[in-house]
Motif scaffolding. Structure first.
Motif, mmCIF file in Angstrom:
data_model
loop_
_atom_site.group_PDB
_atom_site.id
_atom_site.type_symbol
_atom_site.label_atom_id
_atom_site.label_comp_id
_atom_site.label_asym_id
_atom_site.label_seq_id
_atom_site.Cartn_x
_atom_site.Cartn_y
_atom_site.Cartn_z
ATOM 1 N N SER A 15 0.826 -1.181 0.000
ATOM 2 C CA SER A 15 0.000 0.000 0.000
ATOM 3 C C SER A 15 0.864 1.236 0.000
ATOM 4 N N VAL A 16 0.215 2.372 -0.173
ATOM 5 C CA VAL A 16 0.949 3.630 -0.130
ATOM 6 C C VAL A 16 1.494 3.879 1.256
ATOM 7 N N ALA A 17 0.773 3.440 2.253
ATOM 8 C CA ALA A 17 1.232 3.680 3.612
ATOM 9 C C ALA A 17 2.511 2.933 3.915
ATOM 10 N N GLU A 72 -2.875 1.816 8.526
ATOM 11 C CA GLU A 72 -3.362 1.956 7.155
ATOM 12 C C GLU A 72 -4.877 2.086 7.115
ATOM 13 N N PRO A 76 -6.706 6.813 7.134
ATOM 14 C CA PRO A 76 -7.719 7.320 6.195
ATOM 15 C C PRO A 76 -9.103 7.453 6.817
ATOM 16 N N ASN A 94 -1.889 11.410 0.745
ATOM 17 C CA ASN A 94 -1.161 10.294 0.158
ATOM 18 C C ASN A 94 0.168 10.757 -0.435
ATOM 19 N N THR A 279 -1.690 3.889 -7.765
ATOM 20 C CA THR A 279 -1.807 4.951 -6.770
ATOM 21 C C THR A 279 -2.997 5.861 -7.058
ATOM 22 N N THR A 283 -5.289 5.957 -3.785
ATOM 23 C CA THR A 283 -5.463 7.235 -3.085
ATOM 24 C C THR A 283 -6.924 7.498 -2.755
ATOM 25 N N ALA A 409 -0.570 10.601 -6.630
ATOM 26 C CA ALA A 409 -1.538 10.919 -5.570
ATOM 27 C C ALA A 409 -2.135 12.308 -5.768
#
Length: 456
Positions: A15-17, A72, A76, A94, A279, A283, A409
């Motif tokens: 993930s982006v996190a 994660e 959000p 993000n 992404t 996002t 993002a």
């Protein structure tokens, strides 16, 4: 759910996190040691289950991975539900989280190669824990705003850069070369177990103590990771340079190493393009699930957890898949799998009655194939790269494949605002399909096994 093709800290996907059970794959151990000017490591037999030193590090990382999964979900949720974040806000959040890979990714690799990697990871854990602890404190005081979240995300992102580059460069200093693949498999399998349990635990904690205080659980896991790393021993010896090169020349050496290999540069291209377009989807995923589809936080956590099951099975299947089709084709099939299934994400908006099922299927298959792709290509990279270049190699790749993510993002925030969330999901899905073409039309079909050394 949408997954990026490799870290982790499994690399380049996840993930982006945040964002490697197979063992006994042939590794070029002695050649690697001699290449670096070091004596060959004595061969060790048996499993890493008997290696107390590796297990110490592994246990700390297992808990930290669980904490990352909780964050994660909680972060959000905090932004979208409690702070009523817009599409543009989520895009900035993000982007803040991954901007460091673009801004300091390349010099971080050169710096890490000049430092003890385990020590870098300890400091990074301390920074991540302290930064995340600010969010619940500000919420408790009633002063938390979105800009605070941007700043914390940026600080944690910088720490993640140094931690992740060091993490992937540390493994060869913890285990013999013949056990690198097993170590990667165990670390990635644990990450996937955390991916199964973490979102469910995170959803429960968010409901029980609210999102801001659920983040404190992640803070605690980073502290445990820090302590475990303190008690871990490694065999790393910093290179004594008679002529110390400049930072720029060191960075250039790492880039030349990566893009001088015909396999690596195609892997990097597929990963970078896929990360850019996934992404776009990832996002806006919290808004897509919680607002567009009207699913609950608990449902979102369950989707993430079931996707983690796919990742765990993918990690457990790598040895079998590689044995049947070979390393090169395992990477190819993995790329096709996670790119094609991305289409299921926007399709879910067309049939809301089965949206939950489609998201589960998409997340499961995507996670399974991403893990096959990641474990195989990360082990290949670690096998052929001299130890003195490991940090720069990983940082060079991360700079490209994660550096595109903050730009994506921001674009996601703009596209979501101007054209809508679902339309942005379609753009992301199409781009991910295109990403697989770099390996589909490369040498991977005709090659069963990837080279055992840097040559070729």
């Amino acid at each position: 759910m949408t997954f990026h093709p490799s870290d982790a800290p499994s690399e380049d996907a996840g993930s982006v996190a945040n964002q490697t059970p197979y063992s006994d794959m042939p590794i070029m151990g002695e050649a690697l040691a001699h290449e670096d000017g070091q004596a060959p490591e004595p061969a060790r037999t048996g499993s890493l289950w008997r290696d107390g030193n590796f297990l110490t590090m592994w246990s700390g990382q297992a808990l930290a991975q669980l904490g990352s999964q909780i964050a994660e979900l909680a972060i959000p949720t905090l932004a979208v539900i409690l702070l009523n974040a817009s599409e543009l806000d989520v895009g900035f959040l993000n982007a803040s989280a991954v901007a460091a890979f673009l801004l300091v990714g390349l010099p971080a690799g050169a710096w890490v190669d000049r430092m003890r990697k385990r020590h870098v990871m300890i400091v990074a854990d301390a920074v991540r824990a302290l930064a995340l602890a600010v969010l619940p404190m500000l919420w408790f005081l009633g002063t938390l705003e979105m800009w605070h979240m941007f700043v914390v995300a940026a600080v944690v992102g910088i720490a993640n850069v140094f931690f992740d580059v060091s993490y992937q460069s540390l493994v060869p200093s913890l285990v013999p070369a013949t056990h690198i693949a097993e170590a990667n498999g165990k670390l990635e399998s644990t990450a996937q177990v955390a991916g199964i349990a973490g979102p469910a635990v995170g959803g429960w904690l968010v409901g029980l103590i609210t999102a801001p205080f659920a983040i404190l659980a992640t803070v605690g896991t980073y502290v445990v990771s820090l302590v475990a790393l303190i008690f871990t021993k490694d065999t790393e010896h910093l290179e004594l340079r008679t002529e110390k090169g400049s930072l720029v020349s060191d960075i250039g050496e790492g880039l030349r190493w990566v893009f001088g290999n015909r396999y690596l540069k195609r892997i990097v291209a597929t990963t970078a393009v896929s990360n850019f377009f996934s992404t776009l989807s990832f996002t806006l995923l919290p808004i897509f699930i919680l607002r567009e589809l009207g699913l609950s936080v608990a449902n979102m956590g369950l989707i993430f957890s079931l996707a983690g099951v796919g990742g765990l099975l993918g990690a457990m299947s790598v040895k079998f898949i590689v044995a049947r089709v070979g390393e090169a084709r395992a990477i190819l099939l993995g790329a096709i799998g996670f790119s094609v299934t991305a289409v299921l994400l926007p399709v879910a908006a067309m049939v809301p009655s089965v949206a939950f099922v489609l998201l589960v299927v998409q997340g499961f298959i995507s996670s399974f194939t991403v893990l096959v792709y990641n474990i195989t290509q990360v082990t290949f990279r670690q096998r052929i790269t001299p130890r003195r270049l490991l940090g720069r190699m990983n940082a060079s790749i991360r700079f490209v494949v994660w550096g595109v993510m903050p730009l994506s993002a921001l674009l996601a925030g703009y596209l979501g605002t101007e054209f809508g969330v679902v339309a942005t999901m379609w753009v992301g899905a199409f781009g991910q399909v295109v990403s697989s073409l770099f390996v589909v039309f490369g040498p991977f079909w005709a090659t069963r096994e990837l080279p055992a050394t840097a040559e070729a």
